[in-house]
Design a protein around this motif. Structure first.
Motif, PDB file in Angstrom:
ATOM      1  N   GLN A  48       0.934  -1.237   0.028  1.00  0.00           N
ATOM      2  CA  GLN A  48       0.166  -0.003   0.061  1.00  0.00           C
ATOM      3  C   GLN A  48       0.884   1.197  -0.105  1.00  0.00           C
ATOM      4  O   GLN A  48       0.471   2.384  -0.588  1.00  0.00           O
ATOM      5  CB  GLN A  48      -1.079   0.019   1.443  1.00  0.00           C
ATOM      6  CG  GLN A  48      -2.052   1.273   1.123  1.00  0.00           C
ATOM      7  CD  GLN A  48      -2.967   0.991   2.341  1.00  0.00           C
ATOM      8  OE1 GLN A  48      -2.577   1.818   3.457  1.00  0.00           O
ATOM      9  NE2 GLN A  48      -3.998   0.401   2.246  1.00  0.00           N
ATOM     10  N   THR A  80      -6.060  -0.593  -2.414  1.00  0.00           N
ATOM     11  CA  THR A  80      -6.490   0.858  -1.682  1.00  0.00           C
ATOM     12  C   THR A  80      -5.887   2.096  -2.388  1.00  0.00           C
ATOM     13  O   THR A  80      -6.450   2.988  -2.811  1.00  0.00           O
ATOM     14  CB  THR A  80      -6.394   0.863  -0.345  1.00  0.00           C
ATOM     15  OG1 THR A  80      -7.139  -0.246   0.174  1.00  0.00           O
ATOM     16  CG2 THR A  80      -6.644   1.994   0.354  1.00  0.00           C
ATOM     17  N   GLY A  83      -7.274   2.569  -5.679  1.00  0.00           N
ATOM     18  CA  GLY A  83      -8.677   3.338  -5.659  1.00  0.00           C
ATOM     19  C   GLY A  83      -8.498   4.582  -5.401  1.00  0.00           C
ATOM     20  O   GLY A  83      -9.180   5.553  -5.853  1.00  0.00           O
ATOM     21  N   GLN A  84      -7.604   5.143  -4.440  1.00  0.00           N
ATOM     22  CA  GLN A  84      -7.326   6.551  -4.205  1.00  0.00           C
ATOM     23  C   GLN A  84      -6.717   7.433  -5.399  1.00  0.00           C
ATOM     24  O   GLN A  84      -7.334   8.242  -6.017  1.00  0.00           O
ATOM     25  CB  GLN A  84      -6.209   6.736  -3.049  1.00  0.00           C
ATOM     26  CG  GLN A  84      -5.823   8.168  -2.728  1.00  0.00           C
ATOM     27  CD  GLN A  84      -6.937   8.916  -1.930  1.00  0.00           C
ATOM     28  OE1 GLN A  84      -7.550   8.179  -1.131  1.00  0.00           O
ATOM     29  NE2 GLN A  84      -7.527  10.082  -2.534  1.00  0.00           N
ATOM     30  N   VAL A 124     -10.557  -0.997  -9.496  1.00  0.00           N
ATOM     31  CA  VAL A 124      -9.386   0.149  -9.121  1.00  0.00           C
ATOM     32  C   VAL A 124      -8.556   0.634 -10.372  1.00  0.00           C
ATOM     33  O   VAL A 124      -7.685   1.143  -9.809  1.00  0.00           O
ATOM     34  CB  VAL A 124      -8.937  -0.290  -7.722  1.00  0.00           C
ATOM     35  CG1 VAL A 124      -9.974  -0.286  -6.515  1.00  0.00           C
ATOM     36  CG2 VAL A 124      -8.169  -1.541  -7.971  1.00  0.00           C
ATOM     37  N   PHE A 402     -11.715   9.232  -2.380  1.00  0.00           N
ATOM     38  CA  PHE A 402     -11.709   8.088  -1.839  1.00  0.00           C
ATOM     39  C   PHE A 402     -11.325   7.942  -0.208  1.00  0.00           C
ATOM     40  O   PHE A 402     -11.963   7.343   0.396  1.00  0.00           O
ATOM     41  CB  PHE A 402     -10.544   7.365  -2.443  1.00  0.00           C
ATOM     42  CG  PHE A 402     -10.681   5.996  -2.611  1.00  0.00           C
ATOM     43  CD1 PHE A 402     -11.707   5.169  -2.945  1.00  0.00           C
ATOM     44  CD2 PHE A 402      -9.617   4.942  -1.972  1.00  0.00           C
ATOM     45  CE1 PHE A 402     -12.075   3.882  -2.980  1.00  0.00           C
ATOM     46  CE2 PHE A 402      -9.849   3.385  -1.930  1.00  0.00           C
ATOM     47  CZ  PHE A 402     -11.046   2.987  -2.706  1.00  0.00           C
ATOM     48  N   THR A 404      -9.046   7.445   1.911  1.00  0.00           N
ATOM     49  CA  THR A 404      -8.110   6.501   2.841  1.00  0.00           C
ATOM     50  C   THR A 404      -7.199   7.225   3.918  1.00  0.00           C
ATOM     51  O   THR A 404      -6.618   8.231   3.565  1.00  0.00           O
ATOM     52  CB  THR A 404      -7.670   5.760   1.971  1.00  0.00           C
ATOM     53  OG1 THR A 404      -6.775   4.760   2.628  1.00  0.00           O
ATOM     54  CG2 THR A 404      -6.261   6.490   1.055  1.00  0.00           C
ATOM     55  N   TYR A 407      -2.527   7.706   4.064  1.00  0.00           N
ATOM     56  CA  TYR A 407      -1.760   8.201   2.761  1.00  0.00           C
ATOM     57  C   TYR A 407      -0.788   9.224   2.924  1.00  0.00           C
ATOM     58  O   TYR A 407       0.489   9.097   2.351  1.00  0.00           O
ATOM     59  CB  TYR A 407      -2.756   8.852   2.068  1.00  0.00           C
ATOM     60  CG  TYR A 407      -2.618   9.783   0.750  1.00  0.00           C
ATOM     61  CD1 TYR A 407      -2.353   8.964  -0.703  1.00  0.00           C
ATOM     62  CD2 TYR A 407      -2.308  11.025   0.821  1.00  0.00           C
ATOM     63  CE1 TYR A 407      -2.104   9.661  -1.451  1.00  0.00           C
ATOM     64  CE2 TYR A 407      -2.102  11.846  -0.396  1.00  0.00           C
ATOM     65  CZ  TYR A 407      -2.072  11.087  -1.783  1.00  0.00           C
ATOM     66  OH  TYR A 407      -1.380  11.571  -2.650  1.00  0.00           O
TER      67      TYR A 407
END
Length: 531
Positions: A48, A80, A83-84, A124, A402, A404, A407
């Motif tokens: 990630q 993830t 997706g961001q 994504v 998104f 999250t 980040y």
């Protein structure tokens, strides 16, 4: 030359100079090829983190980086971050291994096996492709860069079976095609110029699609004499404290009234989405005037707000073409309208925002050229309203879209690699940073003087307050933070504890004293009482 070597060669041809990844048994052929290349490699502590670093690198530089990720868990870990990046239109190349072609979809329990890895990642990414033939590699990469240069960008996933990675590939070097983005239609430009010339109360909405076109955007809004809202990803496009710039305030009641009173609204490179225009989540951002939309994505032209005139075009070309068609600079009282709105908003006096005003004043005074990368935390939410930037690509965060957590720190490291001549600040909360504490090890490896500003309010304070406001029991939001000073020592980072603007300024002054990260822990409670 095998397929892995050919891939690295092609990436260098396209100008990709940085890769993020964690080696695994399924990607060692990629690393054999990488070791023979000029590309820089950075090893995060989690996949990630690799995705967030590539995201920060692309936002700060405008160029995509590559991620080399193992089959299975590596891909679910990076999902993830993808997706961001997809939500915020950030270009990213994600290369993964996958099991041999003969075993795909057979459920034999092989190492890292997933039922359908490509299908899992398709949701994504702009597209996800399985490379079955090494000869198709140049074509697939050309598709990826066509997306990056002439469409709405986002992550592209290319998975390569283990037997394809080692298969022979054509040695002939393919020449990357020159791809030009869609140009504005002359008829549509003429009509848009006619509407804007006749407007008495024009309004401009600039989105992240304008981040590469600061000069064109500034020239256009000045010719129109139009108050301008920028989205969070477009902050800095008009420059520092521009008189027509109303920032990312479109969700506030007074700003909504201004928007509703506009007779012609020009929206460029923005999805007109909830997290930029409707942060109170009541669908209250309404445009009664004629709406002209310009976007590089045809589907985006039909989403969220219905346009009276929709133009498929790349932002910079469109803005130059439109400026040329306007009859000339005309005074429409735009600056006066902007001044009146700023006075009515009175952001610095807002009780919710006022405690953060000294923080951003100090940042601006101490590090005027800084790139500030944020997580979902109170100061970042406030900064989305308060911060004014001298240029685009200096302020980005995961507090919207998104949304999250985790980040800020890894994305700041990516930004530091992309822009080594700019100081970089990661603005994070004590809750969010605990998602990615291992990336302090990456910060140590890189030897970059990144400031990691931790706003310590003992847990998930934004959610805690939201629960209280909605009369929900405050469960799961009170966290015991680690001893950040001891943690800094463990990762050989510098550490400063601050409790007021003066000590924060002193801490920032030490940022460039050494080639290591500087952790600045802000005691939020003490900060509030010091003001």
């Amino acid at each position: 030359m095998n397929c892995a070597q050919r891939l690295i060669q092609l990436l260098e041809t396209y100008g990709v100079d940085t890769a993020f990844g964690i080696p695994g048994v399924h990607t060692i052929e990629l690393y054999r090829a990488l070791g023979e290349s000029r590309m820089r490699h950075c090893t995060p502590r989690h996949e990630q983190g690799a995705g967030f670093m590539a995201d920060g690198y692309a936002r700060a530089s405008g160029k995509p980086a590559a991620c080399f990720i193992i089959t299975g868990p590596g891909m679910t870990n990076i999902a993830t971050a993808m997706g961001q990046a997809l939500a915020d239109s950030v270009p990213m190349l994600v290369f993964s291994s996958v099991n041999q072609r003969t075993s795909l979809g057979r459920g034999q329990g092989r190492l890292h096996e997933m039922p359908n890895q490509r299908e899992t990642l398709a949701g994504v990414s702009v597209f996800s492709h399985t490379l079955h033939d090494p000869e198709a590699l140049p074509e697939v990469l050309a598709r990826a860069f066509a997306v990056f240069t002439s469409a709405r960008p986002g992550p592209v996933h290319i998975e390569i079976p283990l037997d394809v990675l080692t298969a022979s590939a054509p040695a002939k070097l393919a020449r990357p095609p020159r791809i030009f983005p869609p140009a504005p239609a002359p008829e549509a430009m003429a009509l848009a110029a006619e509407w804007l010339d006749s407007a008495s109360r024009p309004l401009v909405l600039l989105g992240g699609g304008c981040s590469n076109a600061a000069d064109a955007a500034r020239d256009l809004v000045e010719r129109l004499d139009a108050p301008t809202f920028t989205t969070i990803n477009a902050k800095g496009v008009l420059g520092l404290d521009h008189p027509l710039d109303l920032g990312a305030t479109a969700s506030l009641p007074a700003a909504r009234r201004l928007a509703r009173e506009a007779d012609v609204v020009l929206a460029i490179g923005t999805e007109l989405g909830e997290t930029d225009y409707d942060l109170v989540f009541d669908d209250g951002f309404v445009l009664d005037g004629r709406l002209i939309r310009i976007d590089i994505d045809p589907q985006q032209l039909a989403r969220n707000q219905s346009a009276d005139l929709a133009l498929l075009a790349e932002a910079e070309q469109a803005m130059h073409a439109l400026a040329e068609q306007l009859s000339g600079s005309a005074s429409r009282g735009g600056s006066d309208r902007a001044v009146a709105l700023r006075k009515e908003l009175a952001l610095t006096d807002d009780p919710e925002l006022a405690p953060y005003v000294p923080l951003f004043k100090t940042l601006r005074e101490c590090l005027p050229e800084a790139i500030v990368v944020g997580d979902s935390t109170g100061p970042v939410y406030a900064g989305n309203f308060l911060a004014s930037l001298p240029a685009p690509r200096r302020w980005f965060n995961a507090a919207t879209g998104f949304g999250t957590l985790g980040y800020g720190l890894p994305a700041a490291l990516g930004a530091a690699l992309a822009q080594p001549d700019h100081p970089v600040v990661a603005l994070v909360g004590d809750g969010g940073v605990q998602f990615v504490l291992g990336e302090l090890g990456t910060a140590r490896d890189l030897g970059k003087a990144v400031a990691v500003v931790i706003w310590n309010n003992d847990g998930y304070d934004e959610i805690r307050r939201y629960m209280a406001m909605n009369q929900v029991p405050q469960l799961g939001v009170d966290l015991a933070a680690p001893d950040f000073q001891t943690m800094a020592q463990a990762f050989t980072c510098r550490y400063r504890h601050v409790s007021d603007p003066a000590s924060f300024s002193e801490a920032l002054a030490t940022l460039e004293e050494a080639t290591s990260a500087l952790i600045i822990e802000v005691d939020a409670a003490s900060w509030m009482t010091s003001l």
